[in-house]
Design a protein around this motif. Sequence first.
Motif, PDB file in Angstrom:
ATOM      1  N   TYR A  43      16.176  -8.486  59.749  1.00 55.91           N
ATOM      2  CA  TYR A  43      15.346  -7.397  59.628  1.00 55.91           C
ATOM      3  C   TYR A  43      15.335  -6.895  61.678  1.00 55.91           C
ATOM      4  CZ  TYR A  43      11.479  -6.245  61.826  1.00 55.91           C
ATOM      5  OH  TYR A  43       9.774  -6.125  62.449  1.00 55.91           O
ATOM      6  N   PHE A  44      14.959  -5.309  61.584  1.00 58.82           N
ATOM      7  CA  PHE A  44      14.973  -5.376  62.866  1.00 58.82           C
ATOM      8  C   PHE A  44      13.271  -4.405  63.150  1.00 58.82           C
ATOM      9  CE2 PHE A  44      16.861  -1.662  64.624  1.00 58.82           C
ATOM     10  CZ  PHE A  44      17.777  -1.000  63.525  1.00 58.82           C
ATOM     11  N   GLN A  45      13.273  -4.115  64.400  1.00 57.63           N
ATOM     12  CA  GLN A  45      12.195  -3.115  64.175  1.00 57.63           C
ATOM     13  C   GLN A  45      11.853  -2.849  65.777  1.00 57.63           C
ATOM     14  OE1 GLN A  45       7.903  -1.329  62.414  1.00 57.63           O
ATOM     15  NE2 GLN A  45       8.573  -3.427  62.919  1.00 57.63           N
ATOM     16  N   ILE A  46      11.808  -1.531  65.796  1.00 48.16           N
ATOM     17  CA  ILE A  46      11.419  -0.353  67.115  1.00 48.16           C
ATOM     18  C   ILE A  46      10.478  -0.996  67.539  1.00 48.16           C
ATOM     19  CG2 ILE A  46      12.178   0.522  68.723  1.00 48.16           C
ATOM     20  CD1 ILE A  46      14.541  -1.031  67.828  1.00 48.16           C
ATOM     21  N   ALA A  47       9.319  -1.720  67.826  1.00 48.85           N
ATOM     22  CA  ALA A  47       8.143  -1.376  66.925  1.00 48.85           C
ATOM     23  C   ALA A  47       7.156  -1.951  68.140  1.00 48.85           C
ATOM     24  CB  ALA A  47       7.454  -2.716  66.966  1.00 48.85           C
ATOM     25  N   ARG A  48       5.951  -0.635  67.999  1.00 47.36           N
ATOM     26  CA  ARG A  48       5.028  -0.876  69.333  1.00 47.36           C
ATOM     27  C   ARG A  48       4.170  -2.111  69.172  1.00 47.36           C
ATOM     28  NH1 ARG A  48       3.987   4.040  71.577  1.00 47.36           N
ATOM     29  NH2 ARG A  48       6.073   4.772  71.267  1.00 47.36           N
TER      30      ARG A  48
END
Length: 588
Positions: free
Chosen positions: A219-224
Motif C-alpha cells: 500500500y501507499f498513499q500521498i497523505a496529508r
Amino acid sequence: MASFRRTHTCGELRESEVGQSVTLSGWVNTYRDHGQFVFIDLRDRYGFTQVVFEPGRGKELFEAARELRAETCVAVRGVVGRRLPGKERHDMPTGLIEVQAAELIVLNRCPTPPFDVSETPGVELANEDLRLQYRYLDLRRPSQQKLLILRHQMIRAIREYLSADGFLEVETPFLGRSTPEGARDYLVPSRVHNGAWYALPQSPQLYKQLLMVAGYDKYFQIARCMRDEDLRADRQPEFTQLDFEMSFVEQDDVLGTIEGLVARVFKTCVDVDLPTPFARLSYDDAMLRYGSDKPDLRFGLEIVDCTDLAPATEFTVFKSAAKVRAIRVPGTAEKFSRKQLDELTEYVRQFGAKGLAWIKVEAGKLNSPIEKFLPAASQASFRERLQAEPGDLLLFVADSEDVVCQSLGNLRLELARRLQLIDPSRKDFKVAWVLDFPNFMFDAEEQRWVSNHHPFTAPQDADLARMESDTGSVKAKAYDLVINGYEAGGGSIRIHNPEVQARVFAVLGLTPEQAREKFGFLLDALKFGAPPHGGIALGLDRLTMILGGTTNIRDVIAFPKNKQARDLMTGAPGLVESRQLKELGLNS
RNA sequence: GGGGGCGUAGCUCAAUUGGUUAGAGCACCGGCCUGUCACGCCGGAGGUUGCGGGUUCGAGCCCCGUCGCCCUCGCCA
C-alpha cells in the motif's frame, strides 16, 4: 479581434519556427521602451519570449504596447523572427528568436505589483509575509514555479515507480478519532454527536496497518498529515507524507524498496545517481560520532569521545562530567579569534552546555585556558586520541551525555556553516539509514516510558524478554532515512502479535481498560490473522526542499501557513458565525 | 513560554551612533531615445520611521509598553 488562444508557450519557440505566425499568451515580465521600439519579455510557466513592437505596424498597436507594464496579462499574435546578428542571447532557450508583434490583446491589466515578480538579477526578494499575502503573485516567480514543478515530478515518479512494483494507492479518512501519545491533535467537533470530536490524522498509521490485516499487502498513499505543534523552517501544521506499508516483510525488504524508490526519484528529478544500498549506521553510533540521530554527512568534524582521558587531567570540569567529548577542527586555530570562540561558547549554551573548552594546537605546546590543568602525559594522550596536528582547533564539551550530544552535534553544524563546508549550489546528497533506535525513552517530566517512534513499533526479537525488566535497553525494528541532516523519513516493522502489543501498552502505562478503550479495534484486528508487516513514511515537503535546494518548507508548499500557523492570504484561522457554533453544541 | 534577529517611500536598503528639510537603487508618473534584454538619458511625485507613551532644547536613533515577521530551544509518537 482574433482569438487569444495561444499556439505556443513562451518557452517553446526556436529558430525552426522562424517565419511562422504564432500567438503567445502570458504576463509581461519586463518592458523596455526605446522610442521607436518597444520590447517586452513575455512570461509563462514554460519560459520567456521576447516580443518586439515597431511603429511600422500601426500607430494604434504601438501606442497600446507603450501602455504595457509588469504583470499585465496579454496575448500577442505575430511572426517569429530571427534576432538581428549580434543581438542573440545564448543564455536563454528562446534567445535566438523574437516575436514581431502584429496584434496585441490585453486580457487583463495589473496595478503596480506590491513587489517585484520578475526575479530580475540583483533585485532582492521582498519580505516573505508580503509575498505570502499575495501568494498568487509570489507563485508566478520562476524559481517558485520550478519548485512546484519539481514537486509534481517527484510525486509522479513515486506513483509510477510504486505502481509498477505492484503497490496500491488507497485513501484513508481525514476524520478519525484522537489517540493518546504523539503530537497535539487538530480537533473537529461533531454536529451529529454534540460534545464528541473527530481528530485530523497525524499520519495514517493505524489505517495502513489495518489495510495490511485486510490483505492489501503493498500500500501507499500521498497523505496529508496535521499536527498542532509549533512551527519551524522545516515544519508546517499540515504536511504531506509518502505513506507506505508492506506485509510479509522484514526490515531489509522495506529499506531495499525505499532505496530503489529514492534512487529513482533523485535520478528523475535532479539527474543524480545515488549509490545503493545507502550507508547504514546505528543510532548509538550516530549519537556518538555526530551528536544527532539525523547527521549531516556532507562534511567531517566527527565527535571524539575523551571521557576515559579525563581522570588523568587536573581539570575538575572534565573529571566530574559524565562525558567529555571533542571536535577537532583541522587547520583553523588561526581562523578563530577569542571573540569568535566566545560566540561559539554562547552558541552551545542554548543546548545546556555550561561552557566550551578550546585548545589551539601548536608544534611544541597547547595554547589554551585549560592547558595548565593538563599534565604532559595528558596532553600527549589528547593529541593522540584526536589525531591533533599543529594548527588544529580542539573544542570540548563536558556534561551529561544528552547535553554533550546536543551541544557538540549542533556545534558541528554551526562550524560547518561558519567554515562554509557546505556548498548549497552543488548537487551533493549524502543519504543514510539510522537503525537500532531505542524502543522506549523515559519522559522525565511525566515520569514514565514513552515510545520513541510510536507504540506500534516492534521491539527487536532478542530484546523482547527485557521489555519490562530493562525497558531502556530494548531496541526497536525502526529506521530513519536521513539526507543532508534532514530526517527525510522514518518507519518500522510493526507489532503483529496482540500479546506483544498489549505488553507495549502496559509499559507505556496504559491500563488494559484504557488500551481497549483507545485501541480495541487494533488489538482485535491483530487477533484476526494479522500478517507481519512494516513500512515507512517519507516527508515529501522535506524531500522537495532537499531536491530543490531550499531550506524553507514554505517554498515547496503552494499555500503555506506562516510561523504562527496563519494563512496570510485568506486570513485563516478566522471567526465563525455563532449559528455554526450552536449547531456544534459549542457555546454561542 | 524562553533566547536571538528584524520593522524607515510600493519593494530592497542607508542615515556619520541624539542635531539643518530622513536619502539611494528599483518600481511609479511626465519627457527624450532605431535593437534593447537589470536598456539609457532628463525631470517629477512619493514618508504618521509598525503603533502608543516617556526622557530631552531636539528622537528614525535612548527608555518603557505594545503589535507583527523570521530563526531557534522547549514541543513535534
